[in-house]
Enzyme design. Structure first.
Site, PDB file in Angstrom:
ATOM      1  N   GLU A 126      -0.193 -20.193   5.086  1.00 50.27           N
ATOM      2  CA  GLU A 126      -0.373 -18.948   6.042  1.00 50.27           C
ATOM      3  C   GLU A 126      -1.864 -18.851   6.503  1.00 50.27           C
ATOM      4  OE1 GLU A 126      -0.306 -14.095   5.552  1.00 50.27           O
ATOM      5  OE2 GLU A 126       1.408 -15.470   4.640  1.00 50.27           O
ATOM      6  N   ARG A 169      -0.431  -8.226  -8.202  1.00 51.49           N
ATOM      7  CA  ARG A 169      -1.662  -8.867  -8.521  1.00 51.49           C
ATOM      8  C   ARG A 169      -1.623  -8.579 -10.069  1.00 51.49           C
ATOM      9  NH1 ARG A 169      -6.393  -8.767  -5.713  1.00 51.49           N
ATOM     10  NH2 ARG A 169      -6.172  -8.680  -3.618  1.00 51.49           N
ATOM     11  N   HIS A 206       0.709  -1.355  -0.048  1.00 51.08           N
ATOM     12  CA  HIS A 206      -0.223   0.015  -0.108  1.00 51.08           C
ATOM     13  C   HIS A 206       0.829   1.258   0.024  1.00 51.08           C
ATOM     14  CE1 HIS A 206      -3.597  -2.417  -0.082  1.00 51.08           C
ATOM     15  NE2 HIS A 206      -3.184  -2.996   0.759  1.00 51.08           N
ATOM     16  N   ARG A 215      -2.513  -3.338  -9.518  1.00 52.91           N
ATOM     17  CA  ARG A 215      -3.049  -2.381  -8.928  1.00 52.91           C
ATOM     18  C   ARG A 215      -2.064  -1.574  -7.826  1.00 52.91           C
ATOM     19  NH1 ARG A 215      -8.100  -4.899  -5.337  1.00 52.91           N
ATOM     20  NH2 ARG A 215      -8.321  -5.875  -7.514  1.00 52.91           N
ATOM     21  N   HIS A 229       2.501  -8.384  -3.035  1.00 49.85           N
ATOM     22  CA  HIS A 229       1.666  -9.049  -3.715  1.00 49.85           C
ATOM     23  C   HIS A 229       1.637  -8.100  -5.324  1.00 49.85           C
ATOM     24  CE1 HIS A 229      -2.735 -10.566  -4.060  1.00 49.85           C
ATOM     25  NE2 HIS A 229      -2.113 -10.932  -5.174  1.00 49.85           N
TER      26      HIS A 229
END
Length: 253
Positions: free
Chosen positions: A154, A48, A13, A52, A46
């Site tokens: 996980e 994607r 993020h 994004r 991550h």
């Protein structure tokens, strides 16, 4: 003897904020270096399918610059397998992915995708990448994870965290925590290394960190959000302190 507990910091993020303007700032790779100095044991990113947040360029830079282990979160697709085999991160965590979701909504259906996931685990293992499967704390999924030869699982902590933040629903929180406790025990019985993550905050981390079978927590969104107010170094150090406090208390108990 209680095992040490590692902290993997997810930097996705930071890239989300960068991509809102389309420029180079803030730089997620810089965040990874700051996380290392603050006490992170690994970095999670991550990639994607819709790109994004984390980009292919980010993965290339992280692979080349990090001294910490890189955990690449990825869908179980041929495209992502090719990326992982090319960059050979320390680990790859296979997660379910839907384009319309805001964030990962649940664990993999390992039991329903045994053939695909056996192939993915095998190809990644041959490339020297340690594979984890992101799953709900469900005995059927844990048994399937062992059956496809995944070395690590996980456990998805999202339902537990959601129940915690639904004020007044203590029964639901206890129920979800009990599922995590049972899932961690089952993972250990099956010979699986057990990690946990998704939605963990200062308020929710300690009961999960206290589980003796869990050896790694992966935390991102909350730490990046807290960093807006306190700085990334301070947010990571606070999380690390809470984890260590919970682990020490579990060892005494």
């Amino acid at each position: 003897m209680t095992q040490p507990l590692r902290l993997g910091v997810n930097i996705d993020h930071v890239a989300t904020i960068r991509n809102a303007r389309g420029g180079p700032h803030p730089d997620p790779v810089r965040a990874a270096h700051l996380a290392e100095r603050a006490g992170a044991d690994g970095i999670t990113a991550h990639l994607r399918e819709d790109r994004r947040h984390i980009s292919d360029g980010d993965i290339a830079r992280l692979s080349g610059e990090l001294s910490l282990p890189l955990n690449l979160e990825m869908a179980a697709t041929d495209e992502m397998l090719a990326v992982a085999v090319r960059h050979r991160p320390h680990a790859a965590c296979l997660v379910p992915e839907k384009r319309e979701e805001v964030t990962t909504e649940g664990g993999l259906d390992v039991d329903g995708q045994r053939e695909l996931l056996t192939r993915c685990v095998g190809e990644l293992g041959t490339a020297g990448v340690r594979v984890s499967l992101f799953i709900d704390p469900d005995p059927r999924q844990l048994e399937a994870a062992a059956a496809v030869s995944a070395p690590v699982v996980e456990l998805h902590t999202g339902a537990y965290c959601d129940a915690f933040h639904a004020h007044g629903d203590g029964a639901a929180m206890r129920r979800e925590l009990d599922r995590l406790i049972a899932g961690a025990r089952t993972a250990a019985e099956l010979g699986l290394e057990c990690h946990a993550g998704h939605g963990l905050t200062y308020g929710t981390v300690k009961p999960v960190a206290a589980l003796p079978q869990v050896v790694e927590l992966n935390i991102g969104h909350f730490l990046i959000g807290e960093a807006i107010f306190t700085g990334l170094d301070a947010s990571i150090r606070q999380m690390r302190a809470l984890m260590d406090e919970a682990r020490a208390g579990a060892a005494v108990a």
